[in-house]
Write an enzyme that holds these catalytic residues in place. Structure first.
Site, PDB file in Angstrom:
ATOM      1  N   GLU A  48      53.673 -39.507 -10.292  1.00  0.00           N
ATOM      2  CA  GLU A  48      53.055 -40.682 -10.733  1.00  0.00           C
ATOM      3  C   GLU A  48      52.589 -41.705  -9.300  1.00  0.00           C
ATOM      4  OE1 GLU A  48      52.325 -41.361 -13.771  1.00  0.00           O
ATOM      5  OE2 GLU A  48      53.509 -39.743 -14.700  1.00  0.00           O
ATOM      6  N   THR A  49      51.547 -42.211  -9.473  1.00  0.00           N
ATOM      7  CA  THR A  49      51.133 -43.168  -8.453  1.00  0.00           C
ATOM      8  C   THR A  49      51.002 -44.536  -9.219  1.00  0.00           C
ATOM      9  OG1 THR A  49      49.874 -41.775  -7.131  1.00  0.00           O
ATOM     10  CG2 THR A  49      49.206 -44.148  -7.031  1.00  0.00           C
TER      11      THR A  49
END
Length: 264
Positions: free
Chosen positions: A44-45
């Site tokens: 995830e970002t």
């Protein structure tokens, strides 16, 4: 744009689940956020932007898609605001696709309040044997955007070999594989999580999956407070507690990298 890479649900560096946290000032197109997430190539970002009401806009992107809820990247975002970005609020409010999420902290832990995911038993008769071995299967459920299967014991979860094309064909966000913790381990349950449709073959530690695991194991174990471990290669331990229709997820986080993205 400033960014920080954080290991979430980790007590030491290079464990738990890594997330990139980007501090956004001004407008950032969705397509660019997706490209940046692909560039980081972490599960995830997270993108943070301050709102006028004191709340923080928070969005989460895998290398392939934007998701509706992410636990470890929320933990990473709160850690980043408190330790690296100079925010002093004791309770952080995040405006997300899943509504407003609140995060607080103690000396030892970061505590996140997420909506519970109700699980409903389902039939796996049509699933391939590469996913469900009838000798090991103890239960199966629809878990929001995911499916959840319970295996005979924690060893079976650790030894589970994912058939990723078959899991992708389930047309869900992912598959949660879980079992009761081994006696004497201090763990109530263990899990792993596979999400090939989101570009994540195996996620190291998945906070959002525990919103469903909390509901599932509350029915099985007749309790509402748990110590859980995701037994991926990196692994991570979570505190999990049910408070009405809220799941409180607790864990630690450690910064491992910081820098600036050059967008011009």
């Amino acid at each position: 744009m400033k960014y920080l890479v954080v290991d979430a649900f980790a007590e030491r560096k290079f464990a738990g689940n890594s997330a990139a946290v980007c501090l956004v000032e001004g407008h950032l197109p969705d397509a660019l956020m997706q490209q940046i997430a692909a560039e980081f190539n972490l599960s995830e970002t997270a993108y943070l932007a301050r709102q006028s009401d004191g709340c923080w806009s928070l969005r989460w992107f895998t290398p392939l898609i934007e998701v509706n809820l992410c636990g470890h990247a929320t933990l990473a975002a709160a850690h980043a605001l408190w330790t690296e970005f100079g925010v002093c609020d004791e309770v952080l409010r995040f405006a997300t696709r899943s509504g407003e999420l609140r995060v607080s902290r103690t000396e030892a832990l970061i505590n996140m309040r997420f909506p519970i995911t109700v699980t409903l038993n389902c039939d796996t008769a049509a699933w391939p044997q590469t996913i469900v071995n009838s000798e090991l299967l103890r239960g199966a459920a629809v878990a929001g955007e995911d499916y959840l299967i319970e295996l005979s014991d924690a060893i079976a979860v650790q030894n589970f070999t994912p058939d990723l094309p078959a899991i992708a064909a389930l047309n869900s966000r992912g598959l949660i594989v879980s079992a009761k913790g081994l006696q004497g381990s201090g763990l109530d349950f263990v899990s792993r999580f596979f999400a090939p449709n989101a570009g994540i073959d195996e996620d190291p530690v998945t906070g959002s999956a525990h919103c469903a695991l909390a509901h599932y194991w509350a029915q099985k174990l007749a309790k509402t407070d748990f110590v859980a471990k995701q037994v991926s290669r990196r692994g991570g331990v979570l505190g999990v507690a049910i408070d009405g229709d809220i799941v409180v997820l607790s864990g630690k986080a450690i910064s491992t990298m910081s820098g600036e993205l050059r967008l011009g």
